[in-house]
Design a protein around this motif. Structure first.
Motif, short mmCIF file in Angstrom:
data_model
loop_
_atom_site.label_atom_id
_atom_site.label_comp_id
_atom_site.label_asym_id
_atom_site.label_seq_id
_atom_site.Cartn_x
_atom_site.Cartn_y
_atom_site.Cartn_z
N TYR A 22 0.83 -1.20 0.00
CA TYR A 22 0.00 0.00 0.00
C TYR A 22 0.87 1.25 0.00
CZ TYR A 22 -3.70 3.24 1.30
OH TYR A 22 -4.59 4.29 1.31
N LYS A 23 1.87 1.27 0.89
CA LYS A 23 2.74 2.45 0.97
C LYS A 23 3.52 2.65 -0.34
CE LYS A 23 3.48 2.60 5.95
NZ LYS A 23 4.50 2.48 7.03
N GLN A 24 3.97 1.56 -0.92
CA GLN A 24 4.68 1.67 -2.20
C GLN A 24 3.76 2.23 -3.28
OE1 GLN A 24 7.44 -1.46 -3.93
NE2 GLN A 24 5.66 -1.75 -5.24
N GLN A 53 1.18 4.16 -2.88
CA GLN A 53 0.93 5.59 -2.63
C GLN A 53 1.97 6.45 -3.34
OE1 GLN A 53 0.87 5.63 1.75
NE2 GLN A 53 -1.18 6.54 1.61
N GLN A 54 3.20 6.00 -3.32
CA GLN A 54 4.30 6.76 -3.92
C GLN A 54 4.40 6.57 -5.43
OE1 GLN A 54 6.23 8.90 -2.08
NE2 GLN A 54 4.73 8.39 -0.50
N ARG A 55 4.23 5.33 -5.89
CA ARG A 55 4.53 5.02 -7.29
C ARG A 55 3.33 5.00 -8.22
NH1 ARG A 55 8.90 0.09 -6.62
NH2 ARG A 55 10.38 1.25 -5.34
N THR A 56 2.18 4.52 -7.73
CA THR A 56 1.00 4.36 -8.60
C THR A 56 -0.28 4.80 -7.88
OG1 THR A 56 0.82 2.06 -7.88
CG2 THR A 56 2.00 2.46 -9.95
N PRO A 57 -0.38 6.08 -7.53
CA PRO A 57 -1.55 6.52 -6.75
C PRO A 57 -2.89 6.31 -7.45
CG PRO A 57 -0.20 8.40 -7.42
CD PRO A 57 0.56 7.16 -7.79
#
Length: 167
Positions: free
Chosen positions: A82-84, A86-90
């Motif tokens: 989820y955190k990844q 948020q940064q890469r593919t919102p």
């Protein structure tokens, strides 16, 4: 149906004041409604582009983790993915959230099998996160416990994990 102006108001100006008030309030209501509808409309457009999506959590079967440990490791994987996202593919994350955040847990037999999943996902451009345990409880430190694939489109995630067995 004409209203009489309030006492002391001049008759010729009263209709202008009422018209201006109605126009202003209509404009404000339109702005508020447009703002509130803008988010859902953007979400529908994103969903139409991405389509249905999901996350698959791949568990290493030969570690023999207890149910609680397994649940904790899957939670680590889902949160890291989820955190990844948020940064890469919102936008993809938003589509996944809007469609119920589907998650599936599958298993492989060995760490070697898990590394193949990671390699396959990376080569296809599918989001992937690996979880290694700290080694304080049931498994040795650095053990690869879970690989989270996604969130991503059903077809992308299935191209990596579709052949794996459900846990």
């Amino acid at each position: 149906m004409s209203e009489s102006p309030p006492q002391g108001a001049s008759s010729p100006l009263w209709p202008s004041v009422v018209t201006a008030a109605i126009t202003c309030s209509s404009f404000l209501v339109g702005m508020v409604a447009g703002h509130k509808l803008g988010g859902p409309l953007r979400r529908l457009v994103t969903l139409a582009k991405v389509g249905p999506s999901k996350m698959v959590l791949v568990v290493q079967g030969d570690l023999k983790m207890g149910r609680g440990k397994l649940a904790a490791q899957c939670s680590h994987g889902a949160l890291a993915a989820y955190k990844q996202a948020q940064q890469r593919t919102p936008s993809l994350l938003q589509a996944w959230e809007d469609t119920g955040q589907a998650k599936v847990v599958v298993k492989v037999d060995t760490e070697k099998d898990m590394l193949k999943v990671v390699e396959d996902a990376k080569s296809k451009g599918v989001p992937v996160v690996s979880v290694r345990d700290a080694g304080r409880t049931q498994v040795p430190s650095g053990s690869l416990t879970v690989v989270a694939v996604g969130p991503g489109s059903l077809s992308d995630v299935d191209s990596v994990t579709g052949h794996l067995r459900l846990l």
